[in-house]
Design a protein around this motif. Sequence first.
Motif, PDB file in Angstrom:
ATOM      1  N   ARG A  97       0.813  -1.202   0.000  1.00 12.13           N
ATOM      2  CA  ARG A  97       0.000   0.000   0.000  1.00 12.13           C
ATOM      3  C   ARG A  97       0.850   1.257   0.000  1.00 12.13           C
ATOM      4  N   ASP A 101       5.086   0.637  -6.066  1.00 13.35           N
ATOM      5  CA  ASP A 101       4.447   1.465  -7.091  1.00 13.35           C
ATOM      6  C   ASP A 101       4.298   2.933  -6.709  1.00 13.35           C
ATOM      7  N   GLN A 102       4.755   3.315  -5.526  1.00  7.29           N
ATOM      8  CA  GLN A 102       4.644   4.720  -5.142  1.00  7.29           C
ATOM      9  C   GLN A 102       5.946   5.445  -5.481  1.00  7.29           C
ATOM     10  N   GLN A 103       5.923   6.748  -5.306  1.00 10.55           N
ATOM     11  CA  GLN A 103       7.131   7.523  -5.536  1.00 10.55           C
ATOM     12  C   GLN A 103       7.883   7.710  -4.227  1.00 10.55           C
ATOM     13  N   VAL A 112      13.297  12.134  -7.417  1.00  5.26           N
ATOM     14  CA  VAL A 112      12.108  11.358  -7.102  1.00  5.26           C
ATOM     15  C   VAL A 112      12.028  10.189  -8.073  1.00  5.26           C
ATOM     16  N   ARG A 114      10.131   6.097  -8.980  1.00  6.34           N
ATOM     17  CA  ARG A 114       9.007   5.217  -8.700  1.00  6.34           C
ATOM     18  C   ARG A 114       9.526   3.812  -8.370  1.00  6.34           C
ATOM     19  N   VAL A 115       8.888   3.193  -7.383  1.00  8.40           N
ATOM     20  CA  VAL A 115       9.352   1.893  -6.893  1.00  8.40           C
ATOM     21  C   VAL A 115       8.769   0.776  -7.741  1.00  8.40           C
ATOM     22  N   ASN A 116       9.653  -0.065  -8.312  1.00 12.55           N
ATOM     23  CA  ASN A 116       9.173  -1.180  -9.124  1.00 12.55           C
ATOM     24  C   ASN A 116       9.090  -2.479  -8.333  1.00 12.55           C
ATOM     25  N   THR A 136      14.750  -1.033 -14.474  1.00 12.41           N
ATOM     26  CA  THR A 136      13.964  -1.702 -15.504  1.00 12.41           C
ATOM     27  C   THR A 136      13.834  -3.191 -15.200  1.00 12.41           C
ATOM     28  N   LEU A 139      10.980  -3.776 -13.127  1.00 11.51           N
ATOM     29  CA  LEU A 139       9.742  -3.630 -13.891  1.00 11.51           C
ATOM     30  C   LEU A 139       9.436  -4.920 -14.653  1.00 11.51           C
ATOM     31  N   ARG A 142       8.250  -7.631 -12.363  1.00 12.99           N
ATOM     32  CA  ARG A 142       6.849  -7.474 -11.964  1.00 12.99           C
ATOM     33  C   ARG A 142       5.902  -7.969 -13.047  1.00 12.99           C
ATOM     34  N   LEU A 143       6.312  -7.785 -14.320  1.00 12.13           N
ATOM     35  CA  LEU A 143       5.464  -8.225 -15.416  1.00 12.13           C
ATOM     36  C   LEU A 143       5.591  -9.722 -15.648  1.00 12.13           C
ATOM     37  N   GLU A 144       6.492 -10.349 -14.879  1.00 10.40           N
ATOM     38  CA  GLU A 144       6.797 -11.779 -15.016  1.00 10.40           C
ATOM     39  C   GLU A 144       7.345 -12.106 -16.388  1.00 10.40           C
ATOM     40  N   TRP A 145       8.184 -11.254 -16.881  1.00 14.52           N
ATOM     41  CA  TRP A 145       8.765 -11.435 -18.200  1.00 14.52           C
ATOM     42  C   TRP A 145      10.253 -11.741 -18.123  1.00 14.52           C
TER      43      TRP A 145
END
Lengths: 431, 420
Positions: A97, A101-103, A112, A114-116, A136, A139, A142-145
């Motif tokens: 929460r 995903d927050q800054q 500043v 953003r948290v991946n 990256t 990132l 998170r996309l499971e790639w």
Amino acid sequence: MNTKFFIYFSEILGKTVRDNHNRRAGRLCDVGIKINGEIYPKAAQLVLKRGLFIKKFAVIDWEESVKEVGDFIKLKIDRQQIEYAPKRMNCDFSLCRDILDQQIVDIDNHKVVRVNDLHLLRVESHLYLAHVDVGTRGLVRRLEWTGWVDRIVHFFSPHSAFLMQEDFISWKNAQVLNLGRVKNVLRLDVARQKLSQIPPIELAEIMGDLDKVEKGHLFRSLDVELQRKVFTDLATAKQAELIDQLDDKESVSLLENIPSDEAADLLLRLSKRKARNLMKLMETKVSKKLSKLLGFSKDSAGGLMTTEYLTLPQGALVSDALQKIKENTDSPGNIYNIYIIDDQNHLLGFAPLRNFIDADPQLPLILFLDPNKIFVRTNDKMEHVAVLLEKYKFSVIPVLNKEDVLQGVITIDDVMEELISIAWSKYKEKL
Amino acid sequence: MKQFIENLKQNTGIRNLMIFLSVMGPGMITANVDNDAGGIATYSLAGAHFGYSLLWSLIPITLALVIIQEMCARMAVVTGKGLADLIRENFGVKITFYLMLVLFVSNLSNVMAEFAGVAASLEIFGVSKFISVPLAGLFVWFLVVKGTYKSVEKIFLIACFFYVAYIISGSLAHPDWKFVVKQTITPQFQFDIHYIIMLVGIIGTTIAPWMQFYLQSSIVDKGTSVEEYKLVRLDVISGCIVAPLVAFFIVVACAATLFQTGVRIETAADAAVALRPLAGNYASWLFAFGLFNASLFAASILPLSTAYFICEGMGWEEGVDKKFSEAPQFFGLYTAMIVIGAGVVLFPNFPLLKIMYLSQVGNGILLPFVLIFMLVLINNQEIMGAYTNKPAFNVIAWLTVIVVIALTLLMVVLSFVFPL
């Protein structure tokens, strides 16, 4: 048994949670964190979710219930002991929460980001928040790639930085911004300590990158001195936006602390109702000064001047002047000139520090006046002020009203600021 | 003179107007960009093939537009965050990524349509597309790299004004106004599959996903305070009224001429050419000029705003004042959209109509998600504080969104059943 010390939050998020009889208790949907100023804060709660259509949530204590974090999360307790509720209870501060995903502010690089993803340290059954992943790679994970992206990158460039490097910020160098949701938990002194490592001018720039709510939160976590410095480094438009976020009490204490000319400029930007409201709440001394300044148009001498300057009566000695300067070294105004006034506040002249700094302290100050008796009137145009300052190579010039009563002084930086903005807008028009 | 200006300043009416003018911009621009090349084509077709019988739909569309855009504006003013930011922070990176991917594809095909609009409209004036399209691409690039938000916004507001071309063009067509008004205020329906496709098409081009992102970001950029919100809302509402008004005149221009004589058209440029023998040279030129203005206008805004909100959502560096090495994703996306968008138009036999069809389907799939996310966000008290939807408004908003979603999904289905 998994022997990896570090795991990513994205790897355990959504994992099955099983109880001591290996029965399914739900899925991990968030982790509550206890923030108490430690370098690496510890996981304190586990937020569970079960059910597909009718979802039920539970928050359980980490220390007491978690046995092992591996391919799934194993609990020490029986699932009958867990109380589920239809609505999700919120922890004080949780990873999903409040961080993911927050800054956040990267204290080291003054920006500043953003948290991946989050990088967690695992010691037995305990988890500690170690790093924040802003790269990256995070990132893609998170996309499971990760699998196929890595293979493709490896094919084209086996030594690519993408495969080798993680873009981490150590938790001790990261400052969470979303204090609005968690304001009672984050220890303000910790935030302060972290943020005080950034120079005020950089902080002002960071504030420019934030949206207005976060701006307010970040600003509140600074101490009064730093607040004043950062605030004066902000553009007037940004200042007005910030004032919008502060409550009246906070705004007033800020307005009382910054130079009066800046305060007046700022009040002009606010809506009439708000400005009037704030003036009412201010100390009478300050609000009187400000209402005087507000009466002048912005590009006149009266609008440019500040009321922070040093005055002494006719009979003052050099020692009085030196004393006065010493007392005011912290004042935001100019302290290199002392203005000598009679008992009706008429200006008799000014003594520059340069003239009397080496003089016998017992001599009267009036002997050291500057021979040039230059001044401007409150309704003189800014251009006139600029010409005089340049002609006499002064950095400050006194402002008098029609009755020769001293009203304020204009410092060269205030004129420069206006001129630069005029020159800039002209330059832009040409483009 | 000085006294006169002082008097003006004292007059509260004029002062309020000045304050409004300073806040105005985002709402007006967003709504007008909406009447882009694709929009004009749809309205022209609606007028040419169905006469005045679709005019009534513009009234409910206006209402829906107002309700949806107002929520975006409110979120912008209260949170100070863009829609992509809010979606990322509340729904996670996966959803954001796929949303942005579809948005990129559908906006890219929109950009192609805009450059095709530039080419087609200037060909009516005898300018080859091999000259007009590269020049338009350069202009778009130059505007953003050399301009500031303020100067660019002024240019955009002037572009909004040029939509007057359509109003004049519509009047030059000498429609029977009494009949037009009567048709506008009486809802009607034809159980004809082409009529339904057209109706859904109008809704689809008027309420598009990218608008919500663009409007919210540009209000945030302007840094409006909650106190000025009433003025922001006024701006948004006036934009939402002006845009369908322009659409109204486009439909009328085509209905009064092409429909009467039964001319079939396929594109907006066809409409401009077909107008010449029926409504005269001026009407035709104005129509073509309006198409050029709208295409260039949208081509200036779409690539930039797409690059902005994708970077916003993914957390990449953004902003035209950065160097390429500082914000590679931002400049990469921006440049790619212009180069690809302008480049494909120069290819002979490029299947543009297919691409536009694809973009419409993309929009149709995207819109339900965007609208539902918006409603969830705006009703979240943690984000909106005291500015969540009021219960009554919420019912209207949900109903609007459900109807719009149902119609858009219908459009997607229809496009599969009846391709082109």
